[in-house]
Design an enzyme around this catalytic site. Sequence first.
Site, mmCIF file in Angstrom:
data_model
loop_
_atom_site.group_PDB
_atom_site.id
_atom_site.type_symbol
_atom_site.label_atom_id
_atom_site.label_comp_id
_atom_site.label_asym_id
_atom_site.label_seq_id
_atom_site.Cartn_x
_atom_site.Cartn_y
_atom_site.Cartn_z
ATOM 1 N N HIS A 296 19.124 7.165 -24.333
ATOM 2 C CA HIS A 296 19.212 6.907 -22.891
ATOM 3 C C HIS A 296 17.862 6.874 -22.217
ATOM 4 O O HIS A 296 17.729 6.353 -21.112
ATOM 5 C CB HIS A 296 20.111 7.944 -22.212
ATOM 6 C CG HIS A 296 21.565 7.670 -22.424
ATOM 7 N ND1 HIS A 296 22.224 8.091 -23.554
ATOM 8 C CD2 HIS A 296 22.469 6.997 -21.686
ATOM 9 C CE1 HIS A 296 23.488 7.692 -23.487
ATOM 10 N NE2 HIS A 296 23.663 7.028 -22.370
ATOM 11 N N GLY A 297 16.849 7.431 -22.847
ATOM 12 C CA GLY A 297 15.541 7.382 -22.223
ATOM 13 C C GLY A 297 14.562 8.264 -22.966
ATOM 14 O O GLY A 297 14.947 9.254 -23.590
#
Lengths: 370, 460
Positions: free
Chosen positions: B317-318
């Site tokens: 997600h990041g």
Amino acid sequence: MKPKLQDYILTGAFCGFLGLMCLGYLLLPKVDFSQTEKRYLAEVPELTWDRVASGEFGSDVETYMADHIPGRDFFVGLNAYVELLTGRQTADDILVTWDGRLVERPVAWNQENVDKNMSKINAFAEKIGQKVDFLLVPSAGWASREQIAGPADPYTDPAIIETVYGLAGERVRPLNLTAEFDDPNLYYRTDHHWTSRGAYNAYEAYMRSLGREFRNWADFTVETVPDFRGSTHSRAALWLIPGEDLELWTGSQGITVTNKETEGVHEGIFYRSRLEEVDKYTVYLDGNHSLVRIHNPNNAGKGKLLVVRDSYSNCLGGFLAESYEEVVLVDLRYYRTALSQLCAEEGFTDILVCYSLSNFMTDTNIVWLR
Amino acid sequence: MLFSSNVFLFAYLPIVLLLYFISPRVLRNPVLLVVSLFFYGWGEPVYTLLMVATIIMDYIFGYWIHLRKAAGKSAKLVLALGVAANLLILGYFKYAGFIVTQLKLLPMFAELAVPEVSLPIGISFYVFQSMSYIIDVYRDDAPVQRNPLTLGTYVTLFPQLIAGPIVRYGDVAEQMEGRRESVSKFASGVVLFLVGLGKKVLLANPMGNLWMLLQEEPGTAAAWMGIVAYALQIYFDFSGYSDMARGLGRMLGFEFLENFNYPYISKTVTEFWRRWHMSLGIWFREYVYIPLGGNRKGKTRQILNLLAVWALTGLWHGASWNFVLWGLYYAVLLIVEKLFLLERLKKLPAAVGHVYTLLAVLLGWALFYFEDLGALGGFLTQLFVPAGGTVHGTNLMLAFAPMVLVSAFAATPMAKSFLEPRKDSGAVRWGSVALAAVLMALCVAALASQSYNPFIYFKF
């Protein structure tokens, strides 16, 4: 599966709508200037390799397409009504009242700006060694505070004005007109300014406070111009709210106006060509200028008045000229020369600093008062 | 290019639909490839090259694996190489900055310069898709794709290029050549697309606006309302985008898997993750969890597998520690549920499960949102230490209450379960036409207003 009638309609309508909008961009005449927004719309993006590679072209196209979307006014209005009807207007800048007025949301206290502005005004009065009158005009929203539709933050204009006045120096004389202005009808329904009646009341009260003569309201000839849609109307985009009347109050004959930006002498305080525009408020003294000089030949020897001001005084200026030989209006947003110098040259009888409360709270140009 | 933009709606999409449907069948995939590359290159043209390079690379790896298998040799090493190459691309473009920043904490690497790589849009999605191709070929889940243009079409397919759903090659291999477009599919695609657009523009955007506004406000109520608004924003944003992708796919004859299944009605966190971003969950299950042994190698191994999968899910997600933390947070919840909580929850009233799951998910979103751990701490304090708010905060919450209620309703399957059994009735059919028209008008209205900016004070 055999398609149903509704499938054909959905397919046709969707493709048709996208296609028509696409053609609309290409075929509809391009509007360069948005009257309601008072700004130039985005230009056709320039197609160069560099701009494409950097992605700038892409964002320019998006800006262009957003500005020139076919039926823009309709869609903007539709969205404004959706937001209003789902109750979201508290988050907006413009609030609606039950009686169909459009007012700005409450003025927010700004300590830093107040301190800065007041110290400038006090220092200016000391510097020129003369009494400076000081008028803050409460907001239209405050006058309509009982009528705001939906939840709204409290309007505390009188308390704010009181506090600001408390910071006035020895040579600054505050003029408190909050009680007189607690009346929605002294403001426009679709604009943030006061009406001619509002400006006249301020003029009369100011003249009384100075012990000067003033022209009685009954001695003006009033001309009514229909269909005025002002700033809050454009900002709210609730197009179903009708326009309103704007009044032109004519008093003395022979008044002339000059300003710094335009050549020549203008007869009278009204600039009637401005009545063609959507926002007709600029009919008063041609809107904002750095320095405006109103000369009333009927008042020879009755002195000179300097007004340091915002756009509220476009309308007020004409009234003040009924009591002085000359009224000089200076807008610090555009006037950057030292005012004390002008004072020394002109020898003003009276000096007035007049701002709407919201402008006073947000304007950062009063620092140019020196 | 975003679906919810004027460029997409009124220039790109009509032109693409026109080109696509006037092309003979053999040209439709190549047309899709070209327009998808254009779609991708719109914001950052340079990265189109990276995309093309990835496709060629995966085409070669896929073919290589196929050749080795056809010759009766092991393709394991080739697969490992292919997966590593894909991960390297993702690693460099997404995580280089993060990794170097961490390395710099060690004295011997303190001099390293942090590389300034801008993240190519959608890279996390399309790299996962490309990897699924070579893995599926290796596993014989799908035949090798001999036409590089068709493989390119699969990877770049503009509807799901930027934000999924992550389509596994095995699921669409057959559709790449055998799909058929029809008026019925197109019409249902239109409705799905407009529902998605509505979720994004009419629900997610106001919820995001409310979350932004409430972050300025003190008080417990503002914090809770704010995180609820954020939860709704992220759900409608993401599921709206997935719906738009599926709708567009359907217009073009594709059928992609559903990506969201009303996650906020879950009674356990385990259930939540079966309903949220399903295509990512399936991807990790198929390609990481099960190959690692899943639950077949004992409890301890299962727990380790879960931790690994969720740390990776978080990182996906990041590139930031809070995402790892977020992933591990869910790993812990899922492990606890597997160990005993699921059993206990079954015996309790359903409401308990709902409340527990919603609370767990809301806290999860707080972890997800705040990249700065200090800010996270401040927000958690605001959530749990009772404090009053301001009049303005209360007014904001009141003003947005109708939209929050509408959004909360839309996050439940109530409307769907009412309409589904009646979907062939005239009323519902006409209703969906009307709904499509209303959604289109309101979405265009919201998009047109974004640039509406009256100047109050102006001077020529």
